[in-house]
Design a protein around this motif. Structure first.
Motif, PDB file in Angstrom:
ATOM      1  N   ARG A 233      15.389  -9.109 -24.956  1.00 22.52           N
ATOM      2  CA  ARG A 233      16.389  -8.770 -23.949  1.00 22.52           C
ATOM      3  C   ARG A 233      17.630  -8.134 -24.601  1.00 22.52           C
ATOM      4  N   SER A 234      17.996  -8.628 -25.768  1.00 19.51           N
ATOM      5  CA  SER A 234      19.160  -8.077 -26.464  1.00 19.51           C
ATOM      6  C   SER A 234      18.903  -6.647 -26.930  1.00 19.51           C
ATOM      7  N   TYR A 235      17.709  -6.360 -27.459  1.00 22.20           N
ATOM      8  CA  TYR A 235      17.368  -4.999 -27.861  1.00 22.20           C
ATOM      9  C   TYR A 235      17.508  -4.049 -26.676  1.00 22.20           C
ATOM     10  N   VAL A 236      16.959  -4.486 -25.540  1.00 23.34           N
ATOM     11  CA  VAL A 236      16.998  -3.641 -24.341  1.00 23.34           C
ATOM     12  C   VAL A 236      18.437  -3.441 -23.874  1.00 23.34           C
ATOM     13  N   ALA A 237      19.226  -4.499 -23.888  1.00 25.67           N
ATOM     14  CA  ALA A 237      20.621  -4.408 -23.445  1.00 25.67           C
ATOM     15  C   ALA A 237      21.410  -3.427 -24.303  1.00 25.67           C
ATOM     16  N   MET A 238      21.047  -3.288 -25.582  1.00 25.42           N
ATOM     17  CA  MET A 238      21.747  -2.382 -26.494  1.00 25.42           C
ATOM     18  C   MET A 238      21.195  -0.952 -26.433  1.00 25.42           C
ATOM     19  N   GLY A 239      20.272  -0.715 -25.503  1.00 28.20           N
ATOM     20  CA  GLY A 239      19.775   0.640 -25.302  1.00 28.20           C
ATOM     21  C   GLY A 239      18.689   1.083 -26.253  1.00 28.20           C
ATOM     22  N   LEU A 240      18.003   0.139 -26.910  1.00 28.48           N
ATOM     23  CA  LEU A 240      16.969   0.492 -27.885  1.00 28.48           C
ATOM     24  C   LEU A 240      15.614   0.762 -27.241  1.00 28.48           C
ATOM     25  N   GLY A 241      15.489   0.518 -25.960  1.00 31.84           N
ATOM     26  CA  GLY A 241      14.237   0.758 -25.265  1.00 31.84           C
ATOM     27  C   GLY A 241      14.177  -0.071 -23.993  1.00 31.84           C
ATOM     28  N   TYR A 242      13.008  -0.063 -23.377  1.00 28.67           N
ATOM     29  CA  TYR A 242      12.776  -0.897 -22.201  1.00 28.67           C
ATOM     30  C   TYR A 242      11.771  -1.975 -22.580  1.00 28.67           C
ATOM     31  N   SER A 243      11.553  -2.934 -21.703  1.00 26.00           N
ATOM     32  CA  SER A 243      10.535  -3.949 -21.967  1.00 26.00           C
ATOM     33  C   SER A 243       9.935  -4.430 -20.649  1.00 26.00           C
ATOM     34  N   ILE A 244       8.891  -5.205 -20.787  1.00 24.51           N
ATOM     35  CA  ILE A 244       8.253  -5.866 -19.641  1.00 24.51           C
ATOM     36  C   ILE A 244       8.181  -7.348 -19.962  1.00 24.51           C
ATOM     37  N   LEU A 245       8.638  -8.167 -19.046  1.00 29.24           N
ATOM     38  CA  LEU A 245       8.633  -9.620 -19.208  1.00 29.24           C
ATOM     39  C   LEU A 245       8.122 -10.272 -17.932  1.00 29.24           C
ATOM     40  N   ASN A 246       7.896 -11.589 -18.018  1.00 31.46           N
ATOM     41  CA  ASN A 246       7.414 -12.326 -16.849  1.00 31.46           C
ATOM     42  C   ASN A 246       8.495 -13.164 -16.180  1.00 31.46           C
ATOM     43  N   ARG A 247       9.199 -13.949 -16.957  1.00 30.69           N
ATOM     44  CA  ARG A 247      10.171 -14.870 -16.389  1.00 30.69           C
ATOM     45  C   ARG A 247      11.495 -14.153 -16.114  1.00 30.69           C
ATOM     46  N   ARG A 248      11.919 -14.149 -14.839  1.00 35.89           N
ATOM     47  CA  ARG A 248      13.211 -13.557 -14.478  1.00 35.89           C
ATOM     48  C   ARG A 248      14.320 -14.569 -14.734  1.00 35.89           C
ATOM     49  N   MET A 249      15.352 -14.116 -15.393  1.00 39.54           N
ATOM     50  CA  MET A 249      16.490 -14.972 -15.697  1.00 39.54           C
ATOM     51  C   MET A 249      17.398 -15.092 -14.474  1.00 39.54           C
ATOM     52  N   PRO A 250      18.160 -16.192 -14.349  1.00 41.60           N
ATOM     53  CA  PRO A 250      19.113 -16.325 -13.240  1.00 41.60           C
ATOM     54  C   PRO A 250      20.325 -15.418 -13.389  1.00 41.60           C
ATOM     55  N   HIS A 251      20.473 -14.805 -14.583  1.00 39.67           N
ATOM     56  CA  HIS A 251      21.559 -13.865 -14.824  1.00 39.67           C
ATOM     57  C   HIS A 251      21.014 -12.760 -15.728  1.00 39.67           C
ATOM     58  N   ASN A 252      21.749 -11.673 -15.829  1.00 37.89           N
ATOM     59  CA  ASN A 252      21.272 -10.526 -16.597  1.00 37.89           C
ATOM     60  C   ASN A 252      21.962 -10.354 -17.949  1.00 37.89           C
ATOM     61  N   LEU A 253      22.897 -11.226 -18.296  1.00 37.22           N
ATOM     62  CA  LEU A 253      23.589 -11.117 -19.573  1.00 37.22           C
ATOM     63  C   LEU A 253      22.680 -11.490 -20.743  1.00 37.22           C
ATOM     64  N   THR A 254      22.957 -10.915 -21.914  1.00 40.76           N
ATOM     65  CA  THR A 254      22.226 -11.253 -23.131  1.00 40.76           C
ATOM     66  C   THR A 254      23.210 -11.771 -24.179  1.00 40.76           C
ATOM     67  N   TYR A 255      22.703 -12.173 -25.318  1.00 35.86           N
ATOM     68  CA  TYR A 255      23.560 -12.678 -26.386  1.00 35.86           C
ATOM     69  C   TYR A 255      24.504 -11.610 -26.936  1.00 35.86           C
ATOM     70  N   THR A 256      24.202 -10.353 -26.690  1.00 40.51           N
ATOM     71  CA  THR A 256      25.063  -9.275 -27.181  1.00 40.51           C
ATOM     72  C   THR A 256      26.319  -9.118 -26.328  1.00 40.51           C
ATOM     73  N   GLY A 257      26.335  -9.741 -25.150  1.00 34.68           N
ATOM     74  CA  GLY A 257      27.434  -9.549 -24.206  1.00 34.68           C
ATOM     75  C   GLY A 257      27.140  -8.461 -23.203  1.00 34.68           C
ATOM     76  N   SER A 258      26.145  -7.624 -23.488  1.00 34.33           N
ATOM     77  CA  SER A 258      25.704  -6.593 -22.557  1.00 34.33           C
ATOM     78  C   SER A 258      24.598  -7.147 -21.670  1.00 34.33           C
ATOM     79  N   ALA A 259      24.319  -6.428 -20.586  1.00 39.44           N
ATOM     80  CA  ALA A 259      23.350  -6.922 -19.613  1.00 39.44           C
ATOM     81  C   ALA A 259      22.112  -6.039 -19.559  1.00 39.44           C
ATOM     82  N   VAL A 260      21.035  -6.607 -19.040  1.00 38.10           N
ATOM     83  CA  VAL A 260      19.832  -5.845 -18.715  1.00 38.10           C
ATOM     84  C   VAL A 260      19.726  -5.737 -17.199  1.00 38.10           C
ATOM     85  N   VAL A 261      18.917  -4.805 -16.760  1.00 44.22           N
ATOM     86  CA  VAL A 261      18.692  -4.611 -15.325  1.00 44.22           C
ATOM     87  C   VAL A 261      17.204  -4.818 -15.044  1.00 44.22           C
ATOM     88  N   PRO A 262      16.834  -5.802 -14.229  1.00 43.35           N
ATOM     89  CA  PRO A 262      15.418  -6.006 -13.894  1.00 43.35           C
ATOM     90  C   PRO A 262      14.971  -5.041 -12.800  1.00 43.35           C
TER      91      PRO A 262
END
Length: 302
Positions: A233-262
């Motif tokens: 999620r952190s890689y994606v939030a920093m703009g390094l690519g996209y990903s596919i996951l199963n579990r949706r988080m209750p929030h979109n923030l990552t450890y980087t402080g930036s967010a992802v968009v599901p």
């Protein structure tokens, strides 16, 4: 002549089976190694069976007779605890330890809720989670390190029984500045296939995600193979690519402080089942059964 053994011998045996090492089991039980070795030798003599195979590195591996004894010993010890509390005039609540394997990516979402609810309902049971990757959890089940496990249904062999307690679809995540971040409609995987993919690199999980592409005759551009869920999620939030996951988080923030968009996937996606698994030949104790019932209740409520 009837075979004889003691409950203490069975408790020692269960701990040796869990740790597969005499010294480690002695430390865990707070007894001397000689006491433990003597108790095991006596148990094998009394039962007329070799319970462990002795390996060159001083490790121990359960024999087929040992595997069968693990199943019966757990239930017998639980029955003994129940009998003791009833005779002493105390309530007959379930008590003792219960070790539950859990697939690491599920643990942050599920373990705290299960532990909190379980402690309220069964305060006399000491619930311990054994966290690991899918294959590690299966190995822990097979070795008796845990009695049951909460995991995905991916790669689970025929020697295990499974009961589904939840189902998870798949979704895309992109960074906040991605060109598709504002898209409201579901996204086709073909729209992303040329872009760098940050792949969750765990056994069975990675095969599941890659199969989503191959089923559509697509070949993704895997740029990063990452084993940690939050790292993906952190890689994606920093703009390094996209990903596919199963579990949706209750929030979109990552450890980087930036967010992802599901984002939803346009193509039909086979969901993953979250299951309670246990070794077929090993009947579940009542402690394990009430945990399975609680997991089904909690996860079905969302």
């Amino acid at each position: 002549m009837a075979r004889t053994f003691t409950l203490v011998q069975l408790r020692y045996f269960i701990e040796i089976a869990r740790l597969e090492n005499m010294r480690a089991a002695a430390t865990s039980l707070n007894v001397s190694q000689s006491t433990l070795s003597s108790a095991l030798s006596q148990l094998e003599h009394d039962l007329g069976a070799q319970l462990f195979l002795r390996l060159p590195n001083r490790a121990l591996k359960l024999s087929e007779d040992g595997k069968r004894l693990v199943a019966g010993a757990r239930i017998l010890l639980e029955d003994a605890e129940t009998l003791q509390t009833s005779l002493s005039g105390h309530d007959d609540q379930l008590s003792g330890k219960l070790r539950v394997g859990i697939f690491a990516p599920l643990a942050p979402f599920i373990a705290p809720r299960l532990l909190g609810n379980f402690r309220v309902r069964y305060p006399k049971i000491e619930l311990q989670f054994v966290e690991g990757e899918q294959q590690q959890v299966l190995e822990a089940l097979g070795k008796g390190e845990c009695e049951i496990a909460l995991m995905y249904d991916l790669g689970v062999g025929a020697e295990f029984s499974m009961e589904s307690v939840d189902r998870l679809g798949a979704h895309i995540i992109v960074g906040e500045n991605h060109r598709l971040a504002e898209r409201k409609k579901p996204i086709s995987l073909s729209e992303l296939v040329e872009e760098p993919l940050v792949l969750l690199d765990q056994v069975h999980s990675r095969e599941y995600f890659l199969k989503l592409f191959s089923s559509l005759d697509l070949e993704p551009n895997v740029a990063y193979w990452v084993s940690g869920y939050e790292t993906v999620r952190s890689y994606v939030a920093m703009g390094l690519g996209y990903s596919i996951l199963n579990r949706r988080m209750p929030h979109n923030l990552t450890y980087t402080g930036s967010a992802v968009v599901p984002l939803s996937i346009a193509e039909p996606v086979i969901p993953i089942s979250v299951v309670v698994a246990h070794v077929k030949e090993v009947p579940m104790t009542r402690k394990a059964r009430v945990f399975a019932e609680l997991a089904r209740e909690i996860l079905n409520d969302g």
